[in-house]
Design an enzyme around this catalytic site. Structure first.
Site, PDB file in Angstrom:
ATOM      1  N   HIS A   1       0.845  -1.199   0.000  1.00 55.28           N
ATOM      2  CA  HIS A   1       0.000   0.000   0.000  1.00 55.28           C
ATOM      3  C   HIS A   1       0.877   1.244   0.000  1.00 55.28           C
ATOM      4  O   HIS A   1       0.585   2.241  -0.639  1.00 55.28           O
ATOM      5  CB  HIS A   1      -0.835   0.050   1.288  1.00 55.28           C
ATOM      6  CG  HIS A   1      -2.079  -0.777   1.234  1.00 55.28           C
ATOM      7  ND1 HIS A   1      -2.536  -1.477   2.318  1.00 55.28           N
ATOM      8  CD2 HIS A   1      -2.955  -0.995   0.254  1.00 55.28           C
ATOM      9  CE1 HIS A   1      -3.638  -2.101   1.993  1.00 55.28           C
ATOM     10  NE2 HIS A   1      -3.922  -1.824   0.741  1.00 55.28           N
TER      11      HIS A   1
ATOM     12  N   ASP B   1       3.690  -7.266 -17.819  1.00 57.14           N
ATOM     13  CA  ASP B   1       3.517  -8.720 -17.785  1.00 57.14           C
ATOM     14  C   ASP B   1       4.110  -9.385 -19.018  1.00 57.14           C
ATOM     15  O   ASP B   1       4.617 -10.504 -18.930  1.00 57.14           O
ATOM     16  CB  ASP B   1       2.031  -9.080 -17.638  1.00 57.14           C
ATOM     17  CG  ASP B   1       1.596  -9.013 -16.178  1.00 57.14           C
ATOM     18  OD1 ASP B   1       2.346  -9.534 -15.326  1.00 57.14           O
ATOM     19  OD2 ASP B   1       0.544  -8.421 -15.895  1.00 57.14           O
TER      20      ASP B   1
ATOM     21  N   GLU C   1      -0.615  -9.295 -23.085  1.00 52.65           N
ATOM     22  CA  GLU C   1       0.456  -9.307 -22.079  1.00 52.65           C
ATOM     23  C   GLU C   1       0.957 -10.717 -21.801  1.00 52.65           C
ATOM     24  O   GLU C   1       1.745 -10.935 -20.892  1.00 52.65           O
ATOM     25  CB  GLU C   1       0.004  -8.621 -20.786  1.00 52.65           C
ATOM     26  CG  GLU C   1      -1.321  -9.088 -20.234  1.00 52.65           C
ATOM     27  CD  GLU C   1      -1.777  -8.298 -19.008  1.00 52.65           C
ATOM     28  OE1 GLU C   1      -0.989  -7.544 -18.427  1.00 52.65           O
ATOM     29  OE2 GLU C   1      -2.955  -8.455 -18.634  1.00 52.65           O
TER      30      GLU C   1
ATOM     31  N   CYS D   1       0.246   0.171 -22.773  1.00 52.63           N
ATOM     32  CA  CYS D   1      -0.103   0.772 -21.471  1.00 52.63           C
ATOM     33  C   CYS D   1       0.815   0.302 -20.351  1.00 52.63           C
ATOM     34  O   CYS D   1       0.647   0.700 -19.211  1.00 52.63           O
ATOM     35  CB  CYS D   1      -1.559   0.491 -21.111  1.00 52.63           C
ATOM     36  SG  CYS D   1      -1.909  -1.242 -20.788  1.00 52.63           S
TER      37      CYS D   1
HETATM   38  C1  PEP Z   1       1.014  -4.624 -17.712  1.00 53.22           C
HETATM   39  O1  PEP Z   1       1.087  -5.800 -17.361  1.00 53.22           O
HETATM   40  O2  PEP Z   1       1.840  -4.077 -18.465  1.00 53.22           O
HETATM   41  C2  PEP Z   1      -0.099  -3.776 -17.231  1.00 53.22           C
HETATM   42  C3  PEP Z   1      -0.288  -2.566 -17.708  1.00 53.22           C
HETATM   43  O3  PEP Z   1      -0.905  -4.256 -16.257  1.00 53.22           O
HETATM   44  P1  PEP Z   1      -0.503  -4.383 -14.700  1.00 53.22           P
HETATM   45  O4  PEP Z   1       0.764  -3.600 -14.502  1.00 53.22           O
HETATM   46  O5  PEP Z   1      -1.657  -3.863 -13.933  1.00 53.22           O
HETATM   47  O6  PEP Z   1      -0.314  -5.868 -14.542  1.00 53.22           O
HETATM   48 MG    MG Z   2      -0.587  -6.814 -16.461  1.00 53.11          MG
END
Ligand code: PEP
Ligand code: MG
Length: 584
Positions: A191, A459, A435, A506
């Site tokens: 957190h 990921d 991912e 992203c």
């Molecule tokens: C990612 O895996 O790149 C992603 C944007 O999702 P998270 O970081 O929430 O797993």
């Molecule tokens: Mg992810």
């Protein structure tokens, strides 16, 4: 001068005087009380519980005003934990039956709970032990009348160096006085790390033992970009960081003035720069910085700080809140990505015997098993979609069957809403995260069945290179510039273009300046980045032409070692935008 390395959890540079908060070692003076005193001691215990509860309520109010209800919910969760009848019975039982002092009984019971969390062998739950230690500390402080300086009531600016900062202490930090912080312990998924990012305070955690090497008032530099803490810097280093902080400030001010300018390249190609958010309140961080929308709303954070399952209304209200600030700009709502390092207590038992949670029942797999929970979220999304441009995105899709099942459930929800005569939007665009390497390899097949792709490089790198994204021991192997990652991204972009669907990146990679020209050159026209990076990414886009970036991408794709690719990209960035001062 000493430089210590840790995990960078919130970017930026801060320097100032050290304020130290070591591991609290409360002296517990009296282990036993006399039989005659037991009733009085039980009353003293309950009075302390009331006092702590009142303090938490006050903190909840302050945090709610400063950060919004989601963050403040941590204090609500602490209050619920503190008032738990089983916990109170256990402590009271020890005072009555064993004549333990309230201090001793409380510490013993709470530490037992914390140990259980720590020993579950799961990093997320181990972090929750910090919440229990937080309560122990508060309760002992109330019982012993000991006044630990309250972090939330600082009166001069400082760098906080602590053994650990509890989530509630972090939520109470006032950015007016706290310039940045570093802790000896702590992990990426805590957190505390999430709150540091939301407060936009430069922060480094997991530094290891270093407090013994610092004295209060020492000059400290926190480098939240590199994950470094510099103790007592020499004049040269200090001067370098002073200059870099000054230019960082100047740059932030300059970019803030340009926030309305579109992300258009020198040859007039308009890109979309969106923001990634975890909490509804963060939407303002995006709008203030000129985001074209929210490209990733990580809705699983609705589970943080609460013990109960979010209701349809909880989901709906959160989505309406984001919509209200974003007006008509698009918002990509990612369905719950629970599991692995993002596990609420309800699912903890699923992971007791599991060695590899990142490869286990997480994300869309969990949603497909728990359809009532999945449908609740989808209903809320479709209802909220009436009021703006909402898009649905499924995380961690690894097979076409999985995608089809998720879409079928979405179809069921549409039918249910129809039957019930509830107002909703039927034709919400549906996309998926790419991912998992399998999804990238089958991108053409997937592209025929979705409206958009979003590449989750965090990921994708973890699963392609077999490197745990949260493990500091292998962090040097976690490389966005690996040639295999570049080729996978290129495959996804090409498949999207062939099939006429949009594609975004992203993952964290798109927030790192050196990768921006590469991604544009590979054909990306939408990027979704951490809110603090939006102005910098837009500015960079305005300094390059698509033609230049295509040349860079072509060359980068011929290189076969991550380090060479990353060095090349760093050099190209300096050439294209000499005024840009790279932090990495
Ligand atoms: C990612 O895996 O790149 C992603 C944007 O999702 P998270 O970081 O929430 O797993
Ligand atoms: Mg992810």
């Amino acid at each position: 001068m000493q430089t210590r390395s840790g995990i960078a959890v919130s970017p930026g540079i801060a320097f100032g005087e050290a304020m130290l908060f070591g591991a609290d070692a409360f002296q517990i003076p009296q282990r036993f009380v006399s039989v005659d005193a037991v009733e009085a001691e039980v009353s003293r215990f309950h009075a302390s519980i009331d006092a702590v509860s009142a303090g938490l309520k006050e903190n909840q109010k302050v945090a709610s005003e400063r950060l919004g209800d989601d963050y403040a919910a941590i204090f609500g969760a602490h209050r619920t934990m503190l008032r738990d009848p089983k916990l109170l019975r256990e402590i009271e039982g020890l005072i009555r039956s064993k004549c333990f002092s309230p201090e001793f009984a409380s510490s013993r019971v709470l530490r037992n709970y914390a140990k259980v969390f720590q020993n579950l062998g799961n990093p997320y739950l181990a972090e929750r032990a910090a919440d229990v230690f937080d309560l122990e500390k508060r309760l002992l402080r109330a019982l012993l009348g000991e006044a630990r300086p309250e972090l939330s009531h600082l009166t001069s600016q400082a760098i906080i160096l602590a053994h650990n900062l509890t989530p509630s202490e972090t939520a109470g930090l006032d950015p007016k006085f706290v310039l940045g912080f570093a802790t000896e312990v702590g992990g990426r998924t805590s957190h505390t790390a999430i709150l540091a990012g939301a407060l936009e305070l430069p922060a480094v955690v997991g530094v290891g033992n270093f407090l013994a090497d610092v004295s209060p008032g020492d000059t400290i530099i926190i480098d939240g970009n590199r994950g470094e803490v510099i103790i007592d810097p020499d004049e040269k280093t200090l001067a370098r960081y002073r200059a870099s902080l000054a230019s960082q400030k100047e740059e932030t001010a300059r970019l803030a003035e340009l926030h309305e300018l579109p992300a258009t390249t020198l040859d007039n190609v308009r890109l979309q720069v969106m923001g990634n958010i975890e909490f509804p309140q963060e939407v303002e961080h995006c709008t203030q910085r000129g985001a074209d929308g929210v490209g990733l709303y990580r809705t699983e954070f609705l589970y943080l700080g609460t013990k109960s399952e979010p209701t349809e209304e909880d989901h709906y209200n959160a989505y309406r809140r984001v919509l209200e600030s974003m007006n008509d700009r698009p918002i990509v709502i990612r369905t719950l990505d629970l599991g692995a390092d993002k596990i609420p207590d309800d699912f903890a038992s699923l992971y007791d015997e599991v060695d590899n949670p990142a490869l286990g029942l997480r994300s869309i797999r969990l949603s497909l098993r728990n359809t009532p929970q999945f449908k609740t979220q989808l209903r809320a999304i479709l209802r909220a979609a009436v009021h703006g441009d909402i898009r649905i995105m499924f995380p961690l899709v690894s097979s076409l069957l999985e995608l089809r099942k998720a879409k079928m459930i979405l179809g069921d929800v549409i039918e249910d809403l129809d039957d019930a005569g509830i107002e909703f939007k039927r034709d919400v665009p549906v996309g998926m995260m790419v991912e998992v390497p399998a999804a990238a390899i089958l991108a053409d097949e997937f592209a025929r069945e979705v409206d958009f792709f979003s590449v989750g490089t965090n990921d994708l790198i973890q699963y392609s290179l077999a490197v745990d994204r949260g493990d500091p021991h292998v962090s040097s192997l976690f490389r966005a510039g690996d040639p295999s990652i570049l080729r996978l991204i290129q495959m996804v972009v090409d498949a999207a273009n062939r099939n006429g669907i949009t594609v975004t990146v992203c993952g964290q990679m798109s927030s790192e300046p050196r990768f921006i020209p590469l991604l544009i050159g590979m054909g990306l026209r939408t990027l979704s980045v951490t809110p603090i990076s939006i102005p910098e990414v837009k500015d960079l886009i305005r300094h390059v032409s698509v033609e230049q970036t295509e040349k860079i991408a072509r060359h980068a794709l011929t290189l076969d070692v991550a380090k060479d690719i990353e060095n090349y990209l760093r050099g190209e960035l300096a050439r294209l935008h000499p005024d840009h001062s790279p932090v990495d």
